[in-house]
Design a protein around this motif. Sequence first.
Motif, short mmCIF file in Angstrom:
data_model
loop_
_atom_site.label_atom_id
_atom_site.label_comp_id
_atom_site.label_asym_id
_atom_site.label_seq_id
_atom_site.Cartn_x
_atom_site.Cartn_y
_atom_site.Cartn_z
N ALA A 264 0.90 -1.04 0.05
CA ALA A 264 -0.27 0.06 0.34
C ALA A 264 0.45 1.42 -0.30
N THR A 265 2.19 0.91 0.57
CA THR A 265 2.49 2.36 0.45
C THR A 265 3.51 2.27 -0.43
N LEU A 266 4.01 1.74 -1.01
CA LEU A 266 4.39 1.55 -2.85
C LEU A 266 3.32 2.54 -3.32
N ASP A 267 2.08 2.31 -3.58
CA ASP A 267 1.40 2.78 -3.81
C ASP A 267 0.54 3.91 -4.23
N GLY A 268 1.25 4.70 -2.62
CA GLY A 268 0.82 5.65 -2.28
C GLY A 268 -0.45 5.59 -2.12
N LEU A 269 -0.70 4.99 -1.14
CA LEU A 269 -2.17 4.63 -0.26
C LEU A 269 -1.28 5.62 1.52
N SER A 270 -2.22 5.97 2.29
CA SER A 270 -2.29 5.25 3.80
C SER A 270 -3.11 4.30 4.35
N THR A 271 -2.73 4.30 4.98
CA THR A 271 -3.04 3.07 6.36
C THR A 271 -3.02 3.43 8.04
N SER A 272 -4.15 2.69 8.26
CA SER A 272 -3.94 2.31 9.93
C SER A 272 -4.60 1.16 9.66
N LEU A 273 -4.40 1.20 11.25
CA LEU A 273 -4.85 -0.36 11.62
C LEU A 273 -5.78 -0.59 13.27
N SER A 274 -6.45 -1.63 13.04
CA SER A 274 -7.51 -1.33 14.50
C SER A 274 -7.76 -2.74 14.49
N SER A 275 -7.73 -2.78 16.16
CA SER A 275 -7.10 -4.02 16.67
C SER A 275 -8.18 -3.69 17.55
N GLN A 276 -8.89 -2.93 17.98
CA GLN A 276 -9.33 -2.97 19.36
C GLN A 276 -11.39 -4.12 18.95
N ALA A 277 -11.31 -4.10 18.28
CA ALA A 277 -12.75 -5.37 18.33
C ALA A 277 -12.18 -6.46 18.63
N LEU A 278 -10.89 -6.80 18.23
CA LEU A 278 -10.23 -8.23 18.15
C LEU A 278 -9.66 -8.75 19.72
N GLU A 279 -9.40 -7.46 20.37
CA GLU A 279 -9.15 -7.67 21.78
C GLU A 279 -9.49 -8.28 22.72
N TRP A 280 -11.38 -8.58 22.43
CA TRP A 280 -12.25 -8.75 23.03
C TRP A 280 -12.88 -10.04 22.50
N PRO A 281 -12.62 -11.35 22.96
CA PRO A 281 -13.35 -12.36 22.47
C PRO A 281 -14.61 -12.35 22.18
N GLU A 282 -15.81 -12.15 22.55
CA GLU A 282 -17.06 -11.48 22.83
C GLU A 282 -17.49 -10.82 21.27
N LEU A 283 -16.63 -9.58 20.91
CA LEU A 283 -16.67 -9.29 19.53
C LEU A 283 -15.96 -9.59 18.47
N ARG A 284 -14.59 -10.43 18.43
CA ARG A 284 -14.41 -10.26 18.14
C ARG A 284 -14.37 -11.32 16.21
N TRP A 285 -15.83 -11.98 16.54
CA TRP A 285 -16.44 -12.67 15.34
C TRP A 285 -17.70 -12.13 15.70
N LEU A 286 -17.77 -10.92 15.36
CA LEU A 286 -18.42 -10.02 14.74
C LEU A 286 -18.07 -9.53 13.81
N VAL A 287 -16.26 -8.95 13.68
CA VAL A 287 -15.44 -8.57 12.54
C VAL A 287 -15.45 -10.01 11.59
N ARG A 288 -15.39 -11.18 11.56
CA ARG A 288 -15.52 -11.93 10.93
C ARG A 288 -16.93 -11.33 9.53
N ASP A 289 -16.22 -11.52 8.15
CA ASP A 289 -17.47 -11.96 7.43
C ASP A 289 -17.71 -13.89 7.33
N PRO A 290 -19.27 -13.59 7.19
CA PRO A 290 -20.03 -15.01 6.92
C PRO A 290 -19.76 -15.34 6.05
N ARG A 291 -19.15 -14.30 5.00
CA ARG A 291 -18.47 -15.11 3.37
C ARG A 291 -17.48 -14.87 3.05
#
Length: 324
Positions: A264-291
Amino acid sequence: MTAPTPDTASLTSWVGDAVLAPSVHNAQPWLFRYERASGTLTLRADPARTMPHADPSGRGLHLGCGAALFNLRVAAADEGWEARVAARPDPADPALLARVSFVPGPDRDTLADLRPAVPRRHTSREPFGDEPVEEALLDGLRGAALAEGARLDFADDWRVRELLSALWDAGHAEELAPEVRAEIARWTAGVDDTATEGIPSYALGPRRYDGRAPVRDFPGAQRERDTAAVYESRPCLAVLGTHRDRPEDWLLAGQAMQRVLLQATLDGLSTSLSSQALEWPELRWLVRDPRSETAYPQIVIRVGYGPEIPATPRRPVDSVLTVE
């Protein structure tokens, strides 16, 4: 005939690239040891930089260390070496995350093309523009994840709403967990320009006045600019996932994550990371796309067109590398 091994100066420069990887709250939870006689590098978790409340499984720690391993592989490839990673080589020693050996590589490994992006990649908490990212670039990022054995699923509008809801719930859960807030504050509150770790105020970004991009509020941290900004209304979010969820899969995910970020950096894109919801086991599965074809979400990546930003601090190489 004795097999060739990297010289100490080269190895030290590769570790210098490795430590530019992102890690949870920029804690930099890695320790390297190089045995010159065997040409073997080991990577261990730094026990002083674990987060037993915010990251009790150590999954986030493994992601950061996996990202550092990928940077190491890129740097070695750029100088004609192939870094062969054995993940979690000793079940009896869980702090030993990886053992790396080096062999002379091909004339030009494609990994080497990513090296210019290593010092340029920074996590951006600034607003991105609403200009959509070209599909060809998104396909390239998907390919980067696949090359490392992971999958990157970009969210449609419906999934973006689901992801933002999970992140909001995670922020609320964090507010009710004083031990988690205390750990996070260690790495974000009062971090000044002389620090070699943590997230300094200049890297926190402005407060969100409007828009839908996920922007994390760190408890106790003071932003350098007490201003608010309008973030993108249609954030480009992707979930990087793996087929399994063992510690070695977390290391794999960290390498895939870093390959995506560098591309992404080579492509001229900016990025950020979000782990907050993944830090809570009861919320982590809401992050998964069922497809999705992957079962285990590991990190949420935000991609877009944003401003140039400064680097966050890093510990000196001689404080994380021992040569024997």
